[in-house]
Design a protein around this motif. Sequence first.
Motif, PDB file in Angstrom:
ATOM      1  N   PHE A   9       0.813  40.142  73.353  1.00  0.00           N
ATOM      2  CA  PHE A   9       1.051  41.421  74.010  1.00  0.00           C
ATOM      3  C   PHE A   9       0.472  41.419  75.414  1.00  0.00           C
ATOM      4  O   PHE A   9       1.108  41.889  76.370  1.00  0.00           O
ATOM      5  CB  PHE A   9       0.444  42.556  73.184  1.00  0.00           C
ATOM      6  CG  PHE A   9       0.594  43.898  73.807  1.00  0.00           C
ATOM      7  CD1 PHE A   9       1.822  44.545  73.804  1.00  0.00           C
ATOM      8  CD2 PHE A   9      -0.482  44.528  74.421  1.00  0.00           C
ATOM      9  CE1 PHE A   9       1.969  45.789  74.393  1.00  0.00           C
ATOM     10  CE2 PHE A   9      -0.339  45.766  75.009  1.00  0.00           C
ATOM     11  CZ  PHE A   9       0.890  46.399  74.991  1.00  0.00           C
ATOM     12  N   MET A  10      -0.732  40.904  75.570  1.00  0.00           N
ATOM     13  CA  MET A  10      -1.365  40.843  76.894  1.00  0.00           C
ATOM     14  C   MET A  10      -0.575  39.936  77.822  1.00  0.00           C
ATOM     15  O   MET A  10      -0.404  40.238  79.008  1.00  0.00           O
ATOM     16  CB  MET A  10      -2.814  40.359  76.775  1.00  0.00           C
ATOM     17  CG  MET A  10      -3.711  41.319  76.019  1.00  0.00           C
ATOM     18  SD  MET A  10      -3.864  42.904  76.804  1.00  0.00           S
ATOM     19  CE  MET A  10      -4.912  42.464  78.168  1.00  0.00           C
ATOM     20  N   VAL A  23       2.664  41.833  78.876  1.00  0.00           N
ATOM     21  CA  VAL A  23       2.382  42.906  79.832  1.00  0.00           C
ATOM     22  C   VAL A  23       2.057  42.314  81.189  1.00  0.00           C
ATOM     23  O   VAL A  23       2.507  42.808  82.228  1.00  0.00           O
ATOM     24  CB  VAL A  23       1.229  43.795  79.316  1.00  0.00           C
ATOM     25  CG1 VAL A  23       0.714  44.710  80.394  1.00  0.00           C
ATOM     26  CG2 VAL A  23       1.678  44.581  78.108  1.00  0.00           C
ATOM     27  N   ALA A  24       1.298  41.234  81.213  1.00  0.00           N
ATOM     28  CA  ALA A  24       0.901  40.628  82.483  1.00  0.00           C
ATOM     29  C   ALA A  24       2.082  39.999  83.193  1.00  0.00           C
ATOM     30  O   ALA A  24       2.202  40.074  84.421  1.00  0.00           O
ATOM     31  CB  ALA A  24      -0.178  39.585  82.239  1.00  0.00           C
ATOM     32  N   GLU A  40       5.308  40.810  82.829  1.00  0.00           N
ATOM     33  CA  GLU A  40       6.381  41.772  83.080  1.00  0.00           C
ATOM     34  C   GLU A  40       6.197  42.508  84.403  1.00  0.00           C
ATOM     35  O   GLU A  40       7.115  42.620  85.210  1.00  0.00           O
ATOM     36  CB  GLU A  40       6.445  42.787  81.934  1.00  0.00           C
ATOM     37  CG  GLU A  40       7.551  43.799  82.074  1.00  0.00           C
ATOM     38  CD  GLU A  40       7.572  44.741  80.895  1.00  0.00           C
ATOM     39  OE1 GLU A  40       7.449  45.946  81.114  1.00  0.00           O
ATOM     40  OE2 GLU A  40       7.684  44.239  79.766  1.00  0.00           O
ATOM     41  N   SER A  41       5.033  43.013  84.620  1.00  0.00           N
ATOM     42  CA  SER A  41       4.834  43.802  85.840  1.00  0.00           C
ATOM     43  C   SER A  41       3.436  43.567  86.385  1.00  0.00           C
ATOM     44  O   SER A  41       2.624  44.472  86.444  1.00  0.00           O
ATOM     45  CB  SER A  41       5.062  45.277  85.543  1.00  0.00           C
ATOM     46  OG  SER A  41       4.156  45.692  84.561  1.00  0.00           O
ATOM     47  N   SER A  42       3.193  42.350  86.795  1.00  0.00           N
ATOM     48  CA  SER A  42       1.865  42.043  87.290  1.00  0.00           C
ATOM     49  C   SER A  42       1.594  42.732  88.616  1.00  0.00           C
ATOM     50  O   SER A  42       0.496  43.179  88.879  1.00  0.00           O
ATOM     51  CB  SER A  42       1.673  40.531  87.418  1.00  0.00           C
ATOM     52  OG  SER A  42       2.635  40.015  88.321  1.00  0.00           O
ATOM     53  N   LEU A  68       1.458  46.846  87.818  1.00  0.00           N
ATOM     54  CA  LEU A  68       0.440  47.349  86.910  1.00  0.00           C
ATOM     55  C   LEU A  68      -0.960  47.215  87.486  1.00  0.00           C
ATOM     56  O   LEU A  68      -1.787  48.113  87.313  1.00  0.00           O
ATOM     57  CB  LEU A  68       0.540  46.603  85.566  1.00  0.00           C
ATOM     58  CG  LEU A  68      -0.360  47.094  84.450  1.00  0.00           C
ATOM     59  CD1 LEU A  68      -0.040  48.552  84.122  1.00  0.00           C
ATOM     60  CD2 LEU A  68      -0.209  46.248  83.220  1.00  0.00           C
TER      61      LEU A  68
END
Length: 144
Positions: free
Chosen positions: A125-126, A129-130, A132-134, A137
Motif C-alpha cells: 500500500f505504501m 501510494v508513493a 501514484e502521486s509522489s 502528495l
Amino acid sequence: MSNPYQPQQSNPGQFPGPQPSQPMGQPMPGQPMPGQPMPGQFARPYEHPQEQTVMVLAIVGIFFSICSPIAWYLGSKAKNEMVAQNMEPTSKLKTWTTVAMVFTIIYLVAIGISIIMTVVGGLAFMGAVASESSAGLLPALSAI
C-alpha cells in the motif's frame, strides 16, 4: 471304592491342596508386594484432579485461542506429576493435552501468517501510494 463327590478326609488343621512355601502376604523373591507395579511398569491408570479442567479448557480453546496454551500447560504438568509418582496418565488426559497442543500450534501459525500479510500489505500500500502521486502528495503532507 470311595465316592469321588465327597471331600477326602485330611488331618485336622491342614488345608487340602498344595501348601505354600512362603508365609501369606510375603512375595516370592524378586516379586513386588501385591498391588505394587513391577519395576519399570506403571501402576493402573489414575485420574488426575486437573483432568476435567484440561478437557474443558481444550474444548473452549477450539473457539477461544487463549485457553489452548493454558490447557496444554496444565495437561503437561499433570502428566509429568503422574509419571514422577510412577502412575500412568489416562488416555483422556493424553488426548486432551494433544488437542490443546495442536490448536495452540494452529493459532500460532495463524498469527504469524496474519502478521506477515499485514506487513506485506502495508508495504504494498505504501509503495502504491508513493508511486501514484509522489509529487502531489508530498507537498500536501509537508504543509501539515
